[in-house]
Design an enzyme around this catalytic site. Sequence first.
Site, PDB file in Angstrom:
ATOM      1  N   ASN A 140     -41.273 -25.054  46.851  1.00  0.00           N
ATOM      2  CA  ASN A 140     -41.355 -25.010  48.321  1.00  0.00           C
ATOM      3  C   ASN A 140     -42.555 -25.762  48.877  1.00  0.00           C
ATOM      4  O   ASN A 140     -42.699 -25.879  50.080  1.00  0.00           O
ATOM      5  CB  ASN A 140     -41.409 -23.551  48.796  1.00  0.00           C
ATOM      6  CG  ASN A 140     -42.602 -22.805  48.247  1.00  0.00           C
ATOM      7  OD1 ASN A 140     -43.047 -23.063  47.128  1.00  0.00           O
ATOM      8  ND2 ASN A 140     -43.133 -21.894  49.018  1.00  0.00           N
TER       9      ASN A 140
ATOM     10  N   ARG B 156     -76.723   0.280  51.611  1.00  0.00           N
ATOM     11  CA  ARG B 156     -76.339   0.854  50.323  1.00  0.00           C
ATOM     12  C   ARG B 156     -75.001   0.336  49.800  1.00  0.00           C
ATOM     13  O   ARG B 156     -74.664   0.530  48.630  1.00  0.00           O
ATOM     14  CB  ARG B 156     -76.285   2.389  50.427  1.00  0.00           C
ATOM     15  CG  ARG B 156     -77.648   3.015  50.229  1.00  0.00           C
ATOM     16  CD  ARG B 156     -77.599   4.496  50.477  1.00  0.00           C
ATOM     17  NE  ARG B 156     -77.474   4.800  51.908  1.00  0.00           N
ATOM     18  CZ  ARG B 156     -77.169   6.015  52.382  1.00  0.00           C
ATOM     19  NH1 ARG B 156     -76.943   7.008  51.561  1.00  0.00           N
ATOM     20  NH2 ARG B 156     -77.107   6.208  53.683  1.00  0.00           N
TER      21      ARG B 156
ATOM     22  N   GLY C 244     -68.185   4.277  63.137  1.00  0.00           N
ATOM     23  CA  GLY C 244     -67.267   3.354  62.454  1.00  0.00           C
ATOM     24  C   GLY C 244     -67.167   3.585  60.965  1.00  0.00           C
ATOM     25  O   GLY C 244     -66.239   3.095  60.326  1.00  0.00           O
TER      26      GLY C 244
ATOM     27  N   ALA D 188     -32.375 -16.447  35.520  1.00  0.00           N
ATOM     28  CA  ALA D 188     -33.744 -16.308  35.026  1.00  0.00           C
ATOM     29  C   ALA D 188     -34.470 -17.649  35.077  1.00  0.00           C
ATOM     30  O   ALA D 188     -33.887 -18.680  34.766  1.00  0.00           O
ATOM     31  CB  ALA D 188     -33.717 -15.798  33.596  1.00  0.00           C
TER      32      ALA D 188
ATOM     33  N   TYR E  63     -39.396 -17.417  41.020  1.00  0.00           N
ATOM     34  CA  TYR E  63     -40.184 -17.484  42.256  1.00  0.00           C
ATOM     35  C   TYR E  63     -39.272 -17.919  43.401  1.00  0.00           C
ATOM     36  O   TYR E  63     -38.685 -19.011  43.357  1.00  0.00           O
ATOM     37  CB  TYR E  63     -41.357 -18.468  42.120  1.00  0.00           C
ATOM     38  CG  TYR E  63     -42.033 -18.696  43.449  1.00  0.00           C
ATOM     39  CD1 TYR E  63     -42.615 -17.624  44.133  1.00  0.00           C
ATOM     40  CD2 TYR E  63     -42.062 -19.947  44.052  1.00  0.00           C
ATOM     41  CE1 TYR E  63     -43.210 -17.802  45.383  1.00  0.00           C
ATOM     42  CE2 TYR E  63     -42.656 -20.139  45.301  1.00  0.00           C
ATOM     43  CZ  TYR E  63     -43.228 -19.060  45.948  1.00  0.00           C
ATOM     44  OH  TYR E  63     -43.801 -19.230  47.187  1.00  0.00           O
TER      45      TYR E  63
ATOM     46  N   ARG F  67     -29.127 -32.428  35.191  1.00  0.00           N
ATOM     47  CA  ARG F  67     -29.904 -32.402  33.943  1.00  0.00           C
ATOM     48  C   ARG F  67     -29.397 -33.563  33.104  1.00  0.00           C
ATOM     49  O   ARG F  67     -28.275 -34.041  33.312  1.00  0.00           O
ATOM     50  CB  ARG F  67     -29.710 -31.070  33.233  1.00  0.00           C
ATOM     51  CG  ARG F  67     -28.280 -30.798  32.881  1.00  0.00           C
ATOM     52  CD  ARG F  67     -28.075 -29.390  32.369  1.00  0.00           C
ATOM     53  NE  ARG F  67     -26.712 -29.203  31.916  1.00  0.00           N
ATOM     54  CZ  ARG F  67     -26.131 -28.022  31.803  1.00  0.00           C
ATOM     55  NH1 ARG F  67     -26.793 -26.914  32.137  1.00  0.00           N
ATOM     56  NH2 ARG F  67     -24.902 -27.921  31.356  1.00  0.00           N
TER      57      ARG F  67
ATOM     58  N   GLY G  51     -74.704  -0.434  62.082  1.00  0.00           N
ATOM     59  CA  GLY G  51     -75.457  -0.243  60.837  1.00  0.00           C
ATOM     60  C   GLY G  51     -75.128  -1.315  59.813  1.00  0.00           C
ATOM     61  O   GLY G  51     -73.969  -1.709  59.659  1.00  0.00           O
TER      62      GLY G  51
ATOM     63  N   LYS H  10     -41.557 -14.419  48.348  1.00  0.00           N
ATOM     64  CA  LYS H  10     -42.445 -14.605  49.504  1.00  0.00           C
ATOM     65  C   LYS H  10     -41.672 -15.242  50.643  1.00  0.00           C
ATOM     66  O   LYS H  10     -40.971 -16.226  50.421  1.00  0.00           O
ATOM     67  CB  LYS H  10     -43.625 -15.491  49.113  1.00  0.00           C
ATOM     68  CG  LYS H  10     -44.643 -15.634  50.216  1.00  0.00           C
ATOM     69  CD  LYS H  10     -45.283 -17.012  50.260  1.00  0.00           C
ATOM     70  CE  LYS H  10     -44.361 -18.028  50.903  1.00  0.00           C
ATOM     71  NZ  LYS H  10     -44.936 -19.357  51.080  1.00  0.00           N
TER      72      LYS H  10
END
Length: 460
Positions: free
Chosen positions: A375, A23, A109, A369, A355, A429, A19, A340
């Site tokens: 990466n 809709r 389905g 922090a 991150y 630095r 189908g 990740k």
Amino acid sequence: MMTSAAKQFPAAAIILGAGKGTRMKSKHPKVMHKVASLSMIGHVIKAVTQINADKAVVVVGPNMEMVESEVSPHQTVIQHNQAGTGDAVKAALPLMKDFKQGTVLILFGDTPFIQPETLQSMISLREEGNAVVVLGFEADNPTGYGRLISNAEGKLTAIVEQKDASPEELKVNVCNSGVMAIDAEHLEELLLAIDNNNASGEYYLTDVVKLARDRGLDCAVITTDEDQVMGVNSRANLAHAEKVWQEKRRRLAMDEGVTLIDPNTVFFAHDTVIGRDVVIGPNVFFGPKVIVADDVEIKAFSHLEGATVGMAAQIGPYARLRPGAELQEAAFVGNFVEVKNTVMGKGAKASHLTYLGDSEIGAGSNIGAGTITCNYDGFNKAKTILGENVFIGSNSALVAPVTIEKDAMVSAGSVITKDVSAESMAFARSPQKEKEGMATKFRELAKKKKEAAKAAQKKD
Ligand code: UD1
Ligand code: MG
């Protein structure tokens, strides 16, 4: 959340998904729309897999490669013209040539919540000598559904579609869910006998009941609750299906010893695994493939997918765990931290604004922090490896590939491009200069300038 039922009898499944789902107003096939982070067809395949069916064939429409890859390695067959549910099952017959004994289940389905236990009961009843077993339900509002007509002995005699039903038949409240179990031996014969002499001019699968009766074969009904056979035709139906599923899953989580501070705002995926004494705050979302061990706390507004969380780890508020995030025992990922494809060792901490991607963070390490693992150079991903008990000062950039050995420290604000050896402290630095008394001189100079400007204004 479903228990797998052991297979007792041979069974195959034909799942109808040709189908277009007009809709849904979507460029994607209807059955690809997701509930609990899994496509609807995926839910049906899962139920079929849980009863250990010998095979499953999915009937798709033309240009539905998406569905083909979603259900792979199960076979698909294309129904070119959608001439009705009977015609759809007929399209699958060539793939059923090797399955002539046992039960063929017909499933839709777009009816994702069918449970393996129900399929198992249908197969058992079919094996008791019924050529066809139909899954019915008492509809709150039966309009639009086929009605199940039974005789005085309770045997199913026909399914009558709404459009073809007499006023008497319309009073019947037991409706056809669409799910059927058919004796494999009679499948082909019954399907080939279906015609399209009806109000829609379609080949109705439901006609197999009458056709079986005409041949002296028995048909039976099994009933279930409406939630299990809920069909999805629109986005509103999809949202309702999600709601029903989530409510059930939240109850199950709580029954199994999980605290949900505000259950209505926690969203699980079809495969979420949560241990005991886990506490989940408000507005937490689980995407697919998340496993959470015991005693974990997940604070408000956290988003997890593809993550494995070890015992007593702490997450959030506002944390994001992406695929491949692995937090070992008692690791801590705080607010505005994204992780990740990274393993955080036992007790490792990244408390704020960080991150961590494609990394290994040794046990007991502390990430300050604003630390960022760099990466990706626009072409390739590279790894950042930290040994145990490493300390990364705030606002540092770790430019991968880079290794920081155990017990080393990185001073705040560093841009680390070279490996750091164990127990060393790295500074990367610009050095700080200091000029004695310069702050005071600067202030005095500024004050004089202001006064001079004021005096000039008065003269004008
Ligand atoms: C069907 C049943 C009805 C039942 C209802 C439950 C028939 C004739 N009627 O009606 O008794 O109460 O489901 O929801 O079976 N499909 C194809 N190819 C086709 C036509 C349909 O693959 O040519 C698939 C659709 O994608 C869908 C399923 O079959 O997944 C059901 O089709 P649909 O048109 O929704 O049937 P209903 O009219 O709802
Ligand atoms: Mg329908």
